[in-house]
Every structure is written in C-alpha cells, then in structure tokens.
Design a protein around this motif. Structure first.
Motif, PDB file in Angstrom:
ATOM      1  N   ALA A  81       4.837  15.426   1.385  1.00  0.00           N
ATOM      2  CA  ALA A  81       4.905  14.310   0.428  1.00  0.00           C
ATOM      3  C   ALA A  81       4.397  13.003   1.035  1.00  0.00           C
ATOM      4  O   ALA A  81       5.118  12.030   1.195  1.00  0.00           O
ATOM      5  CB  ALA A  81       6.329  14.136  -0.079  1.00  0.00           C
ATOM      6  N   SER A  82       3.112  13.010   1.408  1.00  0.00           N
ATOM      7  CA  SER A  82       2.434  11.786   1.851  1.00  0.00           C
ATOM      8  C   SER A  82       0.965  12.076   1.626  1.00  0.00           C
ATOM      9  O   SER A  82       0.602  13.235   1.396  1.00  0.00           O
ATOM     10  CB  SER A  82       2.672  11.521   3.339  1.00  0.00           C
ATOM     11  OG  SER A  82       2.003  12.500   4.107  1.00  0.00           O
ATOM     12  N   THR A  83       0.113  11.068   1.683  1.00  0.00           N
ATOM     13  CA  THR A  83      -1.290  11.386   1.425  1.00  0.00           C
ATOM     14  C   THR A  83      -1.872  12.282   2.525  1.00  0.00           C
ATOM     15  O   THR A  83      -2.679  13.163   2.239  1.00  0.00           O
ATOM     16  CB  THR A  83      -2.158  10.115   1.248  1.00  0.00           C
ATOM     17  OG1 THR A  83      -1.986   9.270   2.386  1.00  0.00           O
ATOM     18  CG2 THR A  83      -1.799   9.361  -0.016  1.00  0.00           C
ATOM     19  N   SER A 106      -3.530   0.199  -6.997  1.00  0.00           N
ATOM     20  CA  SER A 106      -3.601   0.832  -8.323  1.00  0.00           C
ATOM     21  C   SER A 106      -5.008   0.832  -8.909  1.00  0.00           C
ATOM     22  O   SER A 106      -5.245   1.459  -9.933  1.00  0.00           O
ATOM     23  CB  SER A 106      -2.649   0.127  -9.287  1.00  0.00           C
ATOM     24  OG  SER A 106      -3.054  -1.223  -9.440  1.00  0.00           O
ATOM     25  N   VAL A 107      -5.906   0.109  -8.264  1.00  0.00           N
ATOM     26  CA  VAL A 107      -7.311   0.113  -8.698  1.00  0.00           C
ATOM     27  C   VAL A 107      -8.153   0.935  -7.721  1.00  0.00           C
ATOM     28  O   VAL A 107      -8.925   1.805  -8.112  1.00  0.00           O
ATOM     29  CB  VAL A 107      -7.870  -1.326  -8.788  1.00  0.00           C
ATOM     30  CG1 VAL A 107      -9.370  -1.313  -9.080  1.00  0.00           C
ATOM     31  CG2 VAL A 107      -7.115  -2.126  -9.845  1.00  0.00           C
ATOM     32  N   ALA A 108      -7.973   0.658  -6.432  1.00  0.00           N
ATOM     33  CA  ALA A 108      -8.845   1.270  -5.420  1.00  0.00           C
ATOM     34  C   ALA A 108      -8.646   2.778  -5.303  1.00  0.00           C
ATOM     35  O   ALA A 108      -9.623   3.525  -5.191  1.00  0.00           O
ATOM     36  CB  ALA A 108      -8.606   0.608  -4.064  1.00  0.00           C
ATOM     37  N   VAL A 109      -7.404   3.230  -5.334  1.00  0.00           N
ATOM     38  CA  VAL A 109      -7.183   4.668  -5.139  1.00  0.00           C
ATOM     39  C   VAL A 109      -7.668   5.465  -6.363  1.00  0.00           C
ATOM     40  O   VAL A 109      -8.398   6.449  -6.212  1.00  0.00           O
ATOM     41  CB  VAL A 109      -5.720   4.984  -4.749  1.00  0.00           C
ATOM     42  CG1 VAL A 109      -5.540   6.480  -4.516  1.00  0.00           C
ATOM     43  CG2 VAL A 109      -5.308   4.196  -3.515  1.00  0.00           C
ATOM     44  N   PRO A 110      -7.319   5.032  -7.581  1.00  0.00           N
ATOM     45  CA  PRO A 110      -7.877   5.741  -8.738  1.00  0.00           C
ATOM     46  C   PRO A 110      -9.409   5.755  -8.768  1.00  0.00           C
ATOM     47  O   PRO A 110     -10.012   6.769  -9.143  1.00  0.00           O
ATOM     48  CB  PRO A 110      -7.304   4.969  -9.938  1.00  0.00           C
ATOM     49  CG  PRO A 110      -5.985   4.481  -9.432  1.00  0.00           C
ATOM     50  CD  PRO A 110      -6.257   4.096  -7.995  1.00  0.00           C
ATOM     51  N   ASN A 133       1.182   1.845   3.408  1.00  0.00           N
ATOM     52  CA  ASN A 133       1.160   2.319   4.804  1.00  0.00           C
ATOM     53  C   ASN A 133      -0.261   2.670   5.198  1.00  0.00           C
ATOM     54  O   ASN A 133      -0.851   2.084   6.066  1.00  0.00           O
ATOM     55  CB  ASN A 133       2.025   3.569   4.968  1.00  0.00           C
ATOM     56  CG  ASN A 133       3.486   3.256   4.768  1.00  0.00           C
ATOM     57  OD1 ASN A 133       3.904   2.123   4.944  1.00  0.00           O
ATOM     58  ND2 ASN A 133       4.245   4.262   4.394  1.00  0.00           N
ATOM     59  N   ARG A 134      -0.781   3.651   4.509  1.00  0.00           N
ATOM     60  CA  ARG A 134      -2.154   4.080   4.749  1.00  0.00           C
ATOM     61  C   ARG A 134      -2.489   5.170   3.752  1.00  0.00           C
ATOM     62  O   ARG A 134      -1.681   6.055   3.506  1.00  0.00           O
ATOM     63  CB  ARG A 134      -2.273   4.632   6.167  1.00  0.00           C
ATOM     64  CG  ARG A 134      -3.669   4.964   6.485  1.00  0.00           C
ATOM     65  CD  ARG A 134      -3.932   5.422   7.877  1.00  0.00           C
ATOM     66  NE  ARG A 134      -5.264   6.012   7.846  1.00  0.00           N
ATOM     67  CZ  ARG A 134      -5.624   7.043   8.555  1.00  0.00           C
ATOM     68  NH1 ARG A 134      -4.798   7.603   9.387  1.00  0.00           N
ATOM     69  NH2 ARG A 134      -6.851   7.528   8.455  1.00  0.00           N
ATOM     70  N   GLY A 144       7.631  -2.177  16.813  1.00  0.00           N
ATOM     71  CA  GLY A 144       6.262  -1.661  16.892  1.00  0.00           C
ATOM     72  C   GLY A 144       5.798  -1.041  15.588  1.00  0.00           C
ATOM     73  O   GLY A 144       6.599  -0.811  14.688  1.00  0.00           O
ATOM     74  N   PRO A 145       4.496  -0.782  15.506  1.00  0.00           N
ATOM     75  CA  PRO A 145       3.949  -0.233  14.266  1.00  0.00           C
ATOM     76  C   PRO A 145       4.366   1.224  14.087  1.00  0.00           C
ATOM     77  O   PRO A 145       4.893   1.844  15.002  1.00  0.00           O
ATOM     78  CB  PRO A 145       2.444  -0.328  14.470  1.00  0.00           C
ATOM     79  CG  PRO A 145       2.260  -0.275  15.954  1.00  0.00           C
ATOM     80  CD  PRO A 145       3.490  -0.868  16.571  1.00  0.00           C
ATOM     81  N   PHE A 146       4.124   1.725  12.897  1.00  0.00           N
ATOM     82  CA  PHE A 146       4.405   3.122  12.587  1.00  0.00           C
ATOM     83  C   PHE A 146       3.520   3.984  13.475  1.00  0.00           C
ATOM     84  O   PHE A 146       2.307   3.932  13.393  1.00  0.00           O
ATOM     85  CB  PHE A 146       4.075   3.360  11.119  1.00  0.00           C
ATOM     86  CG  PHE A 146       4.427   4.727  10.656  1.00  0.00           C
ATOM     87  CD1 PHE A 146       5.728   5.029  10.304  1.00  0.00           C
ATOM     88  CD2 PHE A 146       3.452   5.708  10.570  1.00  0.00           C
ATOM     89  CE1 PHE A 146       6.059   6.296   9.862  1.00  0.00           C
ATOM     90  CE2 PHE A 146       3.778   6.979  10.133  1.00  0.00           C
ATOM     91  CZ  PHE A 146       5.092   7.262   9.786  1.00  0.00           C
ATOM     92  N   ASP A 147       4.120   4.734  14.394  1.00  0.00           N
ATOM     93  CA  ASP A 147       3.248   5.506  15.283  1.00  0.00           C
ATOM     94  C   ASP A 147       3.237   6.981  14.893  1.00  0.00           C
ATOM     95  O   ASP A 147       4.100   7.461  14.158  1.00  0.00           O
ATOM     96  CB  ASP A 147       3.672   5.337  16.745  1.00  0.00           C
ATOM     97  CG  ASP A 147       5.093   5.778  16.959  1.00  0.00           C
ATOM     98  OD1 ASP A 147       5.300   6.950  17.290  1.00  0.00           O
ATOM     99  OD2 ASP A 147       6.008   4.950  16.760  1.00  0.00           O
TER     100      ASP A 147
END
Ligand code: FAD
Length: 359
Positions: A337-339, A87-91, A63-64, A212-215
């Motif tokens: 419970a989301s970033t 799994s590579v970029a966030v760590p 999502n983001r 529509g996208p997640f608003d």
C-alpha cells in the motif's frame, strides 16, 4: 439479464498505481489489453485516488511518487515541480501512461460484486457483466475511510469529517477543531488548520517523531512488518504507523507555534464536544478524524476467504496472492500500500497469476 457480457482471462479492478503496474506487466508478458485482460475503474478520469487529493497537497508535501514501470514520472511534470498539485500531476502522468501502453481502462465502471459461477469469476459492474479466470484487485483504500467508534458519536451536533473530506483550511475558520490521529495526514492537516483557527490534537498513543529524513531502512522494516502480519492472516497496519513521523521543518515550526501539544484520546463524544475519562470536557465545532483507511474490498465479500479478526492469509513472493484462492491477487493491499510497493506488487501478481492460470 440483457446486460452486455464480456469474457476475458484476467480482470484488473482499479487503475491506480497498483492496477496500472499490473496491466503493464500483463501486457509485457504477452496478454492483449481489452481482450485477454481488462482494467475496470470506477473513477471518472485517470489518476486513481490521486484525482481526489486535497488541493494543497503538492509534489513538495507528498512523500514521494514512485515511477510506474517503463515511464518516468519526472518527464511528465510540466513546470516547477514543488508547486504542482499532486491531484493534477499524478492523474496527468497516469493518463499519459495508459495511452503510451494502450492499457484501455474501462471507466467509469464500478465493480459491485464478484462471485464464482461455473468455476469462473463473475464481475458484476454498474454497466456490464465480465467473466474471468483470474482477478487482480487493485482498488486501494480511498473508498473505505476508517473512523473508530466512540460512545456518543451520534449525539454530536457539530460536524464529523474524515481526512478524505478535507478541501481547504479556510473552511475551518472561526471553528474549534479537534484533530484526531498521529499519521502524516493528521500532521499535515493540523499544520494547515492551526494557521487559521484554534485546534486540539488528540492521539491514541504518543506520536513518535524520528530524526532525519525518511530513510530506506525504516521503510523497509515497516513493509517487512506489515508483510509478516498479512502472511499470518492478520489485518494489515498502515505502513506509517510503524515508521514514525519525520521531524521535518514543518513539524519543528508547529512545535514553535505550540500546536503539537498532544492530548490522549477522549473517552466519549458529547452533544457539544468531547470528554476525557478524568471528566475534563472540551467544546468543538468539528471533529476531524485522520484515522486512516482500510482496503476497499467489500465487492469481494463472496470470494475472499476471511480469517477470524477479518484478516486474509496472503502468500506469493510479495504477499499479493490470496493463499486460499490463488486465482485472486490483492495488489496495493497491506505491504504494497504505497506507490513503490504497488508498483513491485503488480509485477509479482501478473507473473504468479498467469502461471497459476497456465497463460
Ligand atoms: P488508488 O490510487 O486508490 O486506486 C484505486 C482505484 O480503484 C481508484 O481509481 C478507484 O476508482 C478504483 N476502485 C475502487 N473501488 C472500485 C470498485 N469497486 N470498482 C471499480 N473501481 C474501483 N504513497 C506514496 O508512495 N507516496 C506518497 O507520497 C503518498 N501520499 C499519500 C497521501 C495521502 C493523502 C494518501 C491517502 C495516501 C498516500 N500514499 C502515498 C499512499 C498511496 O496513495 C497509495 O498507496 C497508492 O497510490 C495506492 O495506489 P492503488 O493503486 O492501490 O490505489
């Protein structure tokens, strides 16, 4: 008895988005990392649960990922962003973040049990015993996959897997797969698996697709709803279960391919497959449960006051404070419970806990 003991003011358990945000704010408010507070994490490397995500989950299919405070994620992504594995970029991002702010995460260190001793929290880990005045728990949900109970589950001779076991779609080639669940993970895995083999999709309620996208408004409402639940001491719902699913190009393509023909939940599991209440049966090699996760909180059993129904009454500005024990905060639980939620909640928990402890 001869284990190493560390005395600290605040222990932060977990070094995902929630734990790192908390640690940043504790430090910014004047506490020293590794002395006034410690961050403990079970995983072998930086990255929280992101280090365990399946390889096909890329930055274009998440999502983001929200920025942690003080350092933009964007700046740490090396190449063409859309093809980069989450799994590579966030760590990688979390690793640079820990270094930049000197957060000194102790790992791998599994917290096994937390209990009160002489009015201090004792935090018993795989390697040492910590004692603290207050605690911020940020252990996420990855360690606690949820699979609902259905009669006959133990009879099934095929394989039962959960979202967290998924590695690649190729694994399922030549097998008939029953995919359970109506969340984003169910849709993503159904999409990939249905390209290499036959699938049946079952969900408890008819899935709700949203145009529509997640608003922001939908996200805001979902979070408010979960927050209201935990303030009353009810178990949280997943944020997605209240926002609905975006009608993305992937979903439209799945419709075209005929893989979104959803069936209601079966009523029992048999030796060879599943069976519905009307007597209809279907054979299956794999049942893949995309039925979510719950808070990984078992190490806190001795210190978390539970309500009937197993919820915890939450309080504080962002509902991170355990109402009946304000020396304990849960960050990344329920509405956070989301970033993005974990990120904000870390700030609130650091401020409120330091005030509570007079630090
Ligand atoms: P985690 O990242 O799970 O970190 C918890 C840490 O605690 C781990 O490092 C773990 O090792 C440690 N830990 C756990 N138990 C113990 C213990 N007993 N002792 C010591 N350490 C322990 N959110 C978004 O905002 N955007 C997205 O695109 C998105 N995509 C997602 C995709 C998937 C497949 C899933 C499952 C979730 C997704 N989420 C997304 C939700 C998001 O991952 C989380 O809400 C957020 O990253 C959680 O951060 P956290 O710090 O709470 O937990």
């Amino acid at each position: 008895a001869n284990r190493i003991r560390y005395k600290t003011k605040i222990a932060v358990i977990g070094a995902g988005q929630a734990g790192l945000s908390t640690a940043y704010h504790l430090k910014r408010r004047g506490l020293e990392a590794g002395r006034d507070f410690v961050v403990l994490d079970e995983a072998p490397r930086p990255g929280g649960a992101w280090q365990f995500r399946w390889p096909s989950l890329t930055l274009s299919t998440v999502n983001r990922i929200h920025d942690l405070p003080g350092m933009p994620f964007e700046e740490t992504i090396a190449t063409n962003a859309t093809e980069v594995k989450a799994s590579v970029a966030v760590p990688h991002y979390y690793e640079l973040y820990e270094k930049k702010f000197g957060l000194q995460v102790y790992r791998p260190l599994k917290v096994e049990k937390v209990y009160w001793h002489n009015d201090r929290l004792h935090i018993d880990t795989s390697a040492a015993l910590f004692s603290a005045q207050g605690l911020v728990n940020a252990t996420g949900t990855w360690q606690n996959p949820y699979i609902p109970e259905y009669p006959g589950a133990a009879l099934f001779e095929g394989e039962q897997l959960h979202t967290r076991d998924f590695k690649t779609a190729d694994y399922f080639k030549g097998k008939h797969v029953i995919i359970v669940g109506a969340g984003i993970s169910a849709i993503q895995l159904l999409n990939q698996i249905s390209k290499v083999t036959t699938t049946t999709w079952v969900t408890r309620r008819p899935p709700e697709f949203r145009e529509g996208p997640f608003d922001d408004a939908a996200g805001h409402n979902a979070v408010a709803m979960v927050e209201e639940r935990v303030r009353k001491g009810l178990p949280p719902l997943s944020v997605v279960s209240v926002t609905g699913l975006p009608l993305s190009p992937t979903v439209l393509d799945m419709k075209k391919r005929g893989v979104l023909n959803r069936l209601p939940m079966f009523s029992e599991i048999t030796k060879t497959g599943v069976k519905w209440a009307d007597g209809r049966e279907e054979k299956a090699d794999v049942i893949l449960w995309n039925t979510g996760f719950k808070g990984a909180l078992s190490h806190l059993d001795a210190v978390l006051p539970r309500e009937e129904g197993d919820g915890i009454v939450m309080a504080g500005s962002l509902a991170t404070m355990v109402a009946k024990e304000p020396r304990i905060h849960l960050v990344g639980y329920g509405p956070s419970a989301s970033t993005i939620g974990a990120n904000r909640a870390g700030g609130a928990a650091a401020r409120e806990l330091m005030r509570e402890l007079g630090l």
